[in-house]
Design a protein around this motif. Structure first.
Motif, PDB file in Angstrom:
ATOM      1  N   GLY A   7       0.816  -1.204   0.000  1.00 16.18           N
ATOM      2  CA  GLY A   7       0.000   0.000   0.000  1.00 16.18           C
ATOM      3  C   GLY A   7       0.853   1.258   0.000  1.00 16.18           C
ATOM      4  N   GLY A   8       1.900   1.244  -0.827  1.00 15.31           N
ATOM      5  CA  GLY A   8       2.762   2.408  -0.941  1.00 15.31           C
ATOM      6  C   GLY A   8       3.769   2.514   0.183  1.00 15.31           C
ATOM      7  N   ALA A   9       4.478   3.638   0.192  1.00 13.58           N
ATOM      8  CA  ALA A   9       5.528   3.846   1.183  1.00 13.58           C
ATOM      9  C   ALA A   9       4.972   3.843   2.606  1.00 13.58           C
ATOM     10  CB  ALA A   9       6.246   5.169   0.897  1.00 13.58           C
ATOM     11  N   ARG A  10       3.790   4.422   2.789  1.00 11.68           N
ATOM     12  CA  ARG A  10       3.209   4.452   4.137  1.00 11.68           C
ATOM     13  C   ARG A  10       2.923   3.040   4.645  1.00 11.68           C
ATOM     14  NH1 ARG A  10      -1.186   9.449   4.396  1.00 11.68           N
ATOM     15  NH2 ARG A  10       0.321  11.146   4.091  1.00 11.68           N
ATOM     16  N   GLY A  11       2.404   2.193   3.746  1.00  9.93           N
ATOM     17  CA  GLY A  11       2.131   0.817   4.142  1.00  9.93           C
ATOM     18  C   GLY A  11       3.394   0.063   4.493  1.00  9.93           C
ATOM     19  N   LEU A  12       4.457   0.298   3.737  1.00 15.39           N
ATOM     20  CA  LEU A  12       5.734  -0.359   4.028  1.00 15.39           C
ATOM     21  C   LEU A  12       6.300   0.140   5.351  1.00 15.39           C
ATOM     22  CD1 LEU A  12       8.040  -2.218   3.264  1.00 15.39           C
ATOM     23  CD2 LEU A  12       8.961  -0.408   1.784  1.00 15.39           C
ATOM     24  N   ILE A  13       6.181   1.422   5.601  1.00 16.51           N
ATOM     25  CA  ILE A  13       6.641   1.972   6.881  1.00 16.51           C
ATOM     26  C   ILE A  13       5.896   1.316   8.035  1.00 16.51           C
ATOM     27  CG2 ILE A  13       6.609   4.053   8.328  1.00 16.51           C
ATOM     28  CD1 ILE A  13       7.186   5.640   5.725  1.00 16.51           C
ATOM     29  N   ALA A  14       4.584   1.210   7.897  1.00 18.59           N
ATOM     30  CA  ALA A  14       3.772   0.599   8.957  1.00 18.59           C
ATOM     31  C   ALA A  14       4.161  -0.854   9.187  1.00 18.59           C
ATOM     32  CB  ALA A  14       2.292   0.703   8.604  1.00 18.59           C
ATOM     33  N   TYR A  15       4.445  -1.573   8.094  1.00 14.45           N
ATOM     34  CA  TYR A  15       4.831  -2.989   8.218  1.00 14.45           C
ATOM     35  C   TYR A  15       6.180  -3.115   8.916  1.00 14.45           C
ATOM     36  CZ  TYR A  15       5.723  -7.831   6.918  1.00 14.45           C
ATOM     37  OH  TYR A  15       5.989  -9.181   6.964  1.00 14.45           O
ATOM     38  N   ILE A  16       7.130  -2.268   8.553  1.00 13.11           N
ATOM     39  CA  ILE A  16       8.457  -2.305   9.180  1.00 13.11           C
ATOM     40  C   ILE A  16       8.355  -2.061  10.680  1.00 13.11           C
ATOM     41  CG2 ILE A  16      10.634  -1.018   9.352  1.00 13.11           C
ATOM     42  CD1 ILE A  16      10.494  -0.660   6.294  1.00 13.11           C
ATOM     43  N   VAL A  17       7.533  -1.103  11.057  1.00 17.10           N
ATOM     44  CA  VAL A  17       7.372  -0.777  12.478  1.00 17.10           C
ATOM     45  C   VAL A  17       6.675  -1.915  13.221  1.00 17.10           C
ATOM     46  CG1 VAL A  17       6.244   0.777  14.108  1.00 17.10           C
ATOM     47  CG2 VAL A  17       7.374   1.704  12.074  1.00 17.10           C
ATOM     48  N   LYS A  18       5.590  -2.433  12.632  1.00 19.14           N
ATOM     49  CA  LYS A  18       4.824  -3.481  13.293  1.00 19.14           C
ATOM     50  C   LYS A  18       5.640  -4.756  13.480  1.00 19.14           C
ATOM     51  CE  LYS A  18       0.524  -6.142  12.955  1.00 19.14           C
ATOM     52  NZ  LYS A  18      -0.718  -6.378  12.172  1.00 19.14           N
ATOM     53  N   GLN A  19       6.387  -5.130  12.454  1.00 21.27           N
ATOM     54  CA  GLN A  19       7.165  -6.368  12.502  1.00 21.27           C
ATOM     55  C   GLN A  19       8.536  -6.178  13.151  1.00 21.27           C
ATOM     56  OE1 GLN A  19       5.990  -9.333  11.560  1.00 21.27           O
ATOM     57  NE2 GLN A  19       4.026  -8.421  10.959  1.00 21.27           N
ATOM     58  N   GLU A  20       8.872  -4.946  13.497  1.00 26.91           N
ATOM     59  CA  GLU A  20      10.176  -4.639  14.097  1.00 26.91           C
ATOM     60  C   GLU A  20      11.313  -5.147  13.209  1.00 26.91           C
ATOM     61  OE1 GLU A  20       9.988  -6.277  18.049  1.00 26.91           O
ATOM     62  OE2 GLU A  20       8.934  -4.522  18.819  1.00 26.91           O
ATOM     63  N   ILE A  21      11.237  -4.780  11.946  1.00 33.48           N
ATOM     64  CA  ILE A  21      12.240  -5.194  10.970  1.00 33.48           C
ATOM     65  C   ILE A  21      13.600  -4.604  11.341  1.00 33.48           C
ATOM     66  CG2 ILE A  21      12.924  -5.056   8.539  1.00 33.48           C
ATOM     67  CD1 ILE A  21      10.492  -6.886   9.105  1.00 33.48           C
ATOM     68  N   SER A  22      14.609  -5.441  11.344  1.00 27.89           N
ATOM     69  CA  SER A  22      15.951  -4.989  11.738  1.00 27.89           C
ATOM     70  C   SER A  22      16.830  -4.635  10.541  1.00 27.89           C
ATOM     71  CB  SER A  22      16.638  -6.083  12.564  1.00 27.89           C
ATOM     72  OG  SER A  22      16.738  -7.287  11.819  1.00 27.89           O
ATOM     73  N   LEU A  23      16.450  -5.106   9.350  1.00 34.93           N
ATOM     74  CA  LEU A  23      17.192  -4.790   8.129  1.00 34.93           C
ATOM     75  C   LEU A  23      16.254  -4.932   6.946  1.00 34.93           C
ATOM     76  CD1 LEU A  23      19.744  -4.312   6.378  1.00 34.93           C
ATOM     77  CD2 LEU A  23      20.172  -6.786   6.509  1.00 34.93           C
ATOM     78  N   LEU A  24      16.277  -3.937   6.068  1.00 36.93           N
ATOM     79  CA  LEU A  24      15.479  -3.964   4.838  1.00 36.93           C
ATOM     80  C   LEU A  24      16.418  -4.173   3.657  1.00 36.93           C
ATOM     81  CD1 LEU A  24      12.803  -3.592   3.303  1.00 36.93           C
ATOM     82  CD2 LEU A  24      13.244  -1.115   3.334  1.00 36.93           C
ATOM     83  N   ILE A  25      16.154  -5.231   2.884  1.00 37.27           N
ATOM     84  CA  ILE A  25      16.954  -5.521   1.688  1.00 37.27           C
ATOM     85  C   ILE A  25      16.060  -5.413   0.464  1.00 37.27           C
ATOM     86  CG2 ILE A  25      18.353  -7.223   0.466  1.00 37.27           C
ATOM     87  CD1 ILE A  25      19.032  -8.484   3.155  1.00 37.27           C
ATOM     88  N   ASP A  26      16.424  -4.533  -0.443  1.00 39.05           N
ATOM     89  CA  ASP A  26      15.700  -4.394  -1.706  1.00 39.05           C
ATOM     90  C   ASP A  26      16.412  -5.245  -2.742  1.00 39.05           C
ATOM     91  OD1 ASP A  26      14.331  -3.682  -3.961  1.00 39.05           O
ATOM     92  OD2 ASP A  26      15.048  -1.604  -4.018  1.00 39.05           O
ATOM     93  N   ALA A  27      15.796  -6.390  -3.078  1.00 37.40           N
ATOM     94  CA  ALA A  27      16.366  -7.282  -4.100  1.00 37.40           C
ATOM     95  C   ALA A  27      15.368  -7.462  -5.232  1.00 37.40           C
ATOM     96  CB  ALA A  27      16.731  -8.630  -3.481  1.00 37.40           C
ATOM     97  N   THR A  28      14.617  -6.401  -5.524  1.00 39.61           N
ATOM     98  CA  THR A  28      13.624  -6.452  -6.583  1.00 39.61           C
ATOM     99  C   THR A  28      14.279  -6.286  -7.949  1.00 39.61           C
ATOM    100  OG1 THR A  28      13.210  -4.070  -6.319  1.00 39.61           O
ATOM    101  CG2 THR A  28      11.792  -5.588  -5.097  1.00 39.61           C
ATOM    102  N   HIS A  29      13.459  -6.399  -8.989  1.00 41.86           N
ATOM    103  CA  HIS A  29      13.919  -6.272 -10.368  1.00 41.86           C
ATOM    104  C   HIS A  29      14.480  -4.869 -10.609  1.00 41.86           C
ATOM    105  CE1 HIS A  29      13.649  -6.134 -14.780  1.00 41.86           C
ATOM    106  NE2 HIS A  29      13.649  -7.455 -14.731  1.00 41.86           N
ATOM    107  N   PRO A  30      15.512  -4.737 -11.431  1.00 36.66           N
ATOM    108  CA  PRO A  30      16.094  -3.414 -11.679  1.00 36.66           C
ATOM    109  C   PRO A  30      15.104  -2.381 -12.217  1.00 36.66           C
ATOM    110  CG  PRO A  30      17.564  -5.123 -12.465  1.00 36.66           C
ATOM    111  CD  PRO A  30      16.301  -5.817 -12.075  1.00 36.66           C
ATOM    112  N   PHE A  31      13.992  -2.827 -12.805  1.00 33.92           N
ATOM    113  CA  PHE A  31      13.004  -1.890 -13.344  1.00 33.92           C
ATOM    114  C   PHE A  31      11.838  -1.649 -12.382  1.00 33.92           C
ATOM    115  CE2 PHE A  31      15.398  -2.843 -17.054  1.00 33.92           C
ATOM    116  CZ  PHE A  31      15.201  -1.806 -17.949  1.00 33.92           C
ATOM    117  N   ALA A  32      11.878  -2.250 -11.208  1.00 32.44           N
ATOM    118  CA  ALA A  32      10.793  -2.072 -10.233  1.00 32.44           C
ATOM    119  C   ALA A  32      11.045  -0.793  -9.438  1.00 32.44           C
ATOM    120  CB  ALA A  32      10.694  -3.281  -9.316  1.00 32.44           C
ATOM    121  N   THR A  33      10.939   0.340 -10.115  1.00 31.89           N
ATOM    122  CA  THR A  33      11.364   1.605  -9.521  1.00 31.89           C
ATOM    123  C   THR A  33      10.462   2.067  -8.385  1.00 31.89           C
ATOM    124  OG1 THR A  33      10.156   2.787 -11.257  1.00 31.89           O
ATOM    125  CG2 THR A  33      12.512   2.374 -11.622  1.00 31.89           C
TER     126      THR A  33
END
Length: 248
Positions: free
Chosen positions: A53-79
């Motif tokens: 659900g966009g950047a806000r949704g990702l922020i909420a998920y990171i906070v809720k799950q207490e993510i300790s590291l975010l790795i972006d391994a998506t496709h080079p065109f997934a801007t």
């Protein structure tokens, strides 16, 4: 440092391998997939499917799950998801690294026309060409205005809606070895390939086959991306993780 999970924004072969490596080291790993592939490969660790659900949704998920590291391994065109990841990591002060496979470069014998967009690729195709569209289904629509071209559309999964192309055939398969790709290009009597500069090895075989056969490639260039926090291979990500967490 938080003991929370590592979140991998995945969907690529590299992301799958990375999840396996990190899980084997004892890290709790969550792989997030967009859900475009009907039968994704089995992944080590936990898996979530669908957008945030966009950047806000990702922020909420990171906070809720207490993510300790975010790795972006998506496709080079997934801007879009990559932009959201950078914003979310900064907003939550979460450690961040992007795994971006190196782009392809021309070699002797290649015949590439490098373009900046799908629309440029559409315009560059000569009349009466027989063209392999090696693109995701969400990138096919711009070619519908070329009724003077025969397209061979290769996809892993069948499209959810009929393709809006005038003259085409649908090929449901994955890229094969170089010999397989050579036979495919020859059997279909293809005169051109349109693809994006995805990089990596998984789909490079068609480029090698085109070189051997003298088939021109219309190569859609990568969008410019921020180079901050980007590394080129899995080993570099593992080194980043080891420095961040130490031994698990």
């Amino acid at each position: 440092m938080s003991n929370g999970p590592i979140l991998i924004l995945g969907g690529t072969a590299e992301a799958s391998k990375l999840a396996s490596r990190l899980a084997a080291q004892g890290h709790r790993v969550i792989s997030s997939l967009a859900g475009r592939t009907l039968n994704p490969a089995t992944l080590k660790g936990e898996v979530r499917i669908g957008g945030f659900g966009g950047a806000r949704g990702l922020i909420a998920y990171i906070v809720k799950q207490e993510i300790s590291l975010l790795i972006d391994a998506t496709h080079p065109f997934a801007t879009q998801i990559s932009d959201n990841a950078i914003l979310a990591a900064a907003s939550t002060k979460t450690p961040f690294v992007r795994l971006e496979r190196p782009a392809w470069h021309t070699k002797p014998g290649d015949s590439w026309s490098i373009v900046a967009s799908l629309e440029d690729a559409v315009s560059l195709i000569p009349a009466k060409a027989r063209v392999l569209l090696a693109l995701g289904r969400q990138h096919i629509a711009p070619f519908s205005r070329r009724g003077d071209v025969h397209f061979v559309v290769r996809m892993i999964d069948p499209p959810e809606a009929p393709l809006d192309l005038v003259d085409f055939e649908l090929e449901l398969s994955k890229p094969g070895k170089v010999d397989d790709e050579t036979a495919f290009l020859t059997t279909k009597r293809l005169t051109h390939i349109v693809c994006r500069n995805s990089g990596g090895t998984a789909s490079y075989t068609k480029i090698k086959a085109a070189r051997d056969l003298g088939i021109p490639v219309i190569m859609i260039d990568r969008p410019h991306r921020p180079s901050t926090h980007s590394v080129a291979d899995i080993e570099s990500v593992i080194l980043f993780v080891d420095k961040l967490f130490g031994s698990v």
